[in-house]
Design a protein around this motif. Structure first.
Motif, short mmCIF file in Angstrom:
data_model
loop_
_atom_site.label_atom_id
_atom_site.label_comp_id
_atom_site.label_asym_id
_atom_site.label_seq_id
_atom_site.Cartn_x
_atom_site.Cartn_y
_atom_site.Cartn_z
N ASN A 7 16.11 -94.28 52.28
CA ASN A 7 17.51 -94.68 52.42
C ASN A 7 18.34 -94.37 51.18
OD1 ASN A 7 17.13 -95.81 55.04
ND2 ASN A 7 16.26 -97.65 54.09
N GLY A 8 17.69 -93.71 50.20
CA GLY A 8 18.38 -93.34 48.98
C GLY A 8 18.48 -94.45 47.96
N GLN A 9 17.76 -95.56 48.16
CA GLN A 9 17.80 -96.68 47.24
C GLN A 9 16.78 -96.49 46.12
OE1 GLN A 9 17.05 -99.28 50.69
NE2 GLN A 9 18.68 -100.59 49.90
N GLU A 10 17.17 -96.87 44.92
CA GLU A 10 16.26 -96.78 43.78
C GLU A 10 15.12 -97.79 43.95
OE1 GLU A 10 16.37 -97.30 38.91
OE2 GLU A 10 18.23 -96.84 40.01
N VAL A 11 13.89 -97.34 43.70
CA VAL A 11 12.70 -98.17 43.90
C VAL A 11 11.83 -98.12 42.65
CG1 VAL A 11 10.61 -98.53 45.26
CG2 VAL A 11 12.70 -97.75 46.38
N ILE A 12 11.35 -99.26 42.21
CA ILE A 12 10.37 -99.34 41.13
C ILE A 12 9.17 -100.10 41.66
CG2 ILE A 12 9.87 -100.34 38.86
CD1 ILE A 12 12.73 -99.81 38.08
N ARG A 13 8.00 -99.52 41.52
CA ARG A 13 6.77 -100.13 42.03
C ARG A 13 6.00 -100.78 40.88
NH1 ARG A 13 4.43 -100.25 46.78
NH2 ARG A 13 2.17 -100.48 47.01
N LEU A 14 5.73 -102.07 41.02
CA LEU A 14 5.03 -102.83 39.99
C LEU A 14 3.90 -103.61 40.63
CD1 LEU A 14 8.11 -104.30 38.08
CD2 LEU A 14 6.69 -102.39 37.35
N ASP A 15 2.67 -103.43 40.11
CA ASP A 15 1.51 -104.17 40.60
C ASP A 15 1.37 -104.08 42.11
OD1 ASP A 15 0.90 -105.00 37.97
OD2 ASP A 15 2.28 -106.69 38.14
N GLY A 16 1.66 -102.93 42.66
CA GLY A 16 1.47 -102.72 44.09
C GLY A 16 2.61 -103.20 44.95
N HIS A 17 3.71 -103.64 44.34
CA HIS A 17 4.85 -104.16 45.10
C HIS A 17 6.11 -103.36 44.78
CE1 HIS A 17 2.45 -107.61 46.31
NE2 HIS A 17 2.14 -107.79 45.05
N ASP A 18 6.90 -103.10 45.81
CA ASP A 18 8.15 -102.36 45.63
C ASP A 18 9.31 -103.30 45.34
OD1 ASP A 18 7.00 -99.88 46.03
OD2 ASP A 18 7.49 -99.80 48.16
N PHE A 19 10.05 -102.97 44.29
CA PHE A 19 11.32 -103.64 44.00
C PHE A 19 12.41 -102.63 44.30
CE2 PHE A 19 8.30 -106.12 41.71
CZ PHE A 19 8.79 -107.41 41.68
N ILE A 20 13.37 -103.00 45.14
CA ILE A 20 14.43 -102.10 45.57
C ILE A 20 15.75 -102.55 44.97
CG2 ILE A 20 15.67 -101.20 47.57
CD1 ILE A 20 13.16 -101.65 49.23
N LEU A 21 16.45 -101.62 44.33
CA LEU A 21 17.73 -101.93 43.72
C LEU A 21 18.70 -102.42 44.79
CD1 LEU A 21 19.47 -101.89 41.15
CD2 LEU A 21 20.12 -99.54 41.74
N GLU A 22 19.25 -103.60 44.57
CA GLU A 22 20.08 -104.24 45.57
C GLU A 22 21.41 -103.53 45.77
OE1 GLU A 22 22.26 -108.56 46.36
OE2 GLU A 22 20.86 -108.32 44.69
N GLU A 23 21.79 -103.37 47.01
CA GLU A 23 23.13 -102.91 47.35
C GLU A 23 23.95 -104.15 47.75
OE1 GLU A 23 22.81 -100.02 50.44
OE2 GLU A 23 21.90 -98.50 49.14
N PRO A 24 25.04 -104.43 47.04
CA PRO A 24 25.81 -105.64 47.33
C PRO A 24 26.18 -105.76 48.81
CG PRO A 24 26.61 -104.58 45.34
CD PRO A 24 25.62 -103.64 45.95
N SER A 25 26.02 -106.97 49.33
CA SER A 25 26.33 -107.22 50.74
C SER A 25 26.98 -108.59 50.87
CB SER A 25 25.05 -107.17 51.58
OG SER A 25 25.29 -107.65 52.89
N ARG A 26 27.96 -108.68 51.74
CA ARG A 26 28.63 -109.95 51.99
C ARG A 26 28.10 -110.63 53.26
NH1 ARG A 26 33.44 -110.13 48.84
NH2 ARG A 26 33.83 -108.13 47.81
N GLU A 27 27.03 -110.07 53.82
CA GLU A 27 26.50 -110.54 55.11
C GLU A 27 25.46 -111.64 54.91
OE1 GLU A 27 24.02 -108.82 58.98
OE2 GLU A 27 24.37 -107.56 57.21
N VAL A 28 25.57 -112.69 55.72
CA VAL A 28 24.51 -113.69 55.83
C VAL A 28 23.67 -113.30 57.04
CG1 VAL A 28 23.93 -116.10 56.24
CG2 VAL A 28 25.86 -115.50 54.74
N ILE A 29 22.39 -113.01 56.79
CA ILE A 29 21.54 -112.48 57.85
C ILE A 29 21.15 -113.56 58.85
CG2 ILE A 29 19.31 -111.39 58.35
CD1 ILE A 29 19.48 -110.07 55.61
N ARG A 30 20.83 -114.73 58.34
CA ARG A 30 20.25 -115.77 59.19
C ARG A 30 20.91 -117.12 58.92
NH1 ARG A 30 13.79 -116.96 58.71
NH2 ARG A 30 13.71 -119.04 59.64
#
Length: 276
Positions: A7-30
């Motif tokens: 999706n073109g998002q910056e990703v850093i993998r640490l200890d087997g887990h992906d951290f994805i650079l957040e894209e600001p959102s005003r949406e409440v999902i749930r």
């Protein structure tokens, strides 16, 4: 080299887990009765370090025991059960031993969010302004600084540590009752079985906390709950660092998400009826 996902998002993998650079959102999902902050979305990526050693905040520290003048206890309605409410009261000087500035990686400074977790929860000025507007008397803010971990150069002095003064303590006579089974797909003190069960099923307690704009759990100053209207307000401002959890269990937790849900059972029942 910066790695990006499909999706073109910056990703850093640490200890087997992906951290994805957040894209600001005003949406409440749930929709939920209230929302809880349980982890930083950026702390591991920023490789946060403390500028100095400090004691962990808690009742075992001298002057902060159960009868401390800094902890004012209030009775809750009887049907709430084995919960107690306290209001923290202290000067900045009295809180100072528990606070420290931080050091981070400058090359990852663009990962820093509006709300994040340092020594305590950290907020940028716009977040602080909204919190003070919504619950002015029940929050402390302490200025802090962010330094380059390699050079020691000051990066930012805009952040404040945020300490919600309203704290709820669960003090059961019996722990881990066999009839209390609940599985929360996020970690931390809010997800401990007895507490999670109470926050999910104790309707008197849920009615009380629904009225609090913000509140903290026991002595942990990084475990904070937001009421439904408050969380909607924070998201409507586009603040980063409040990413809702979409995992269904601990086994598939997304490390770039950090907001857990305690559902409004009435709303959930209505939704279920609509799908019949």
């Amino acid at each position: 080299m910066i790695k990006k996902n499909r999706n073109g998002q910056e990703v850093i993998r640490l200890d087997g887990h992906d951290f994805i650079l957040e894209e600001p959102s005003r949406e409440v999902i749930r929709e939920a009765l209230f929302y809880v902050y349980y982890a930083s979305t950026t702390g591991p990526v920023m490789e946060i370090e403390w500028v100095r050693d400090y004691p962990q905040f808690g009742p075992r520290n001298e002057g902060w025991g159960k009868d401390s003048p800094h902890r004012v206890w209030h009775d809750l309605r009887e049907d709430v059960g084995e919960w107690r409410l306290e209001i923290l009261t202290a000067t900045p000087e009295e809180f100072a031993p528990f606070l420290t500035d931080i050091r981070v990686r400058r090359d990852r400074w663009h990962w820093m969010t509006d709300v994040t977790k340092g020594n305590k929860l950290m907020n940028r000025p716009a977040v602080k302004a909204v919190i003070e507007e919504l619950d002015e008397e029940m929050s402390y803010f302490f200025p802090m600084k962010v330094f380059d971990r390699d050079t020691g150069e000051l990066i930012s002095d805009e952040y404040h540590y945020w300490v919600p003064r309203r704290r709820l303590w669960f003090e059961p006579e019996e722990l881990l009752r066999s009839d209390r089974v609940v599985d929360k797909p996020f970690p931390g003190p809010f997800a401990i079985v007895d507490r999670a069960w109470e926050l999910t099923h104790n309707q008197a307690l849920r009615a009380v906390v629904a009225e609090y704009p913000f509140w903290g759990l026991s002595s942990s100053l990084t475990d904070v709950a937001f009421s439904n209207p408050v969380f909607h307000r924070l998201k409507s401002e586009g603040f980063t660092g409040l990413v809702e959890n979409t995992a269904t269990g601990h086994w598939d937790r997304n490390y770039f998400q950090n907001i857990g849900h305690f559902d409004d059972l009435i709303a959930a029942e209505k939704e279920a009826i609509c799908h019949i």
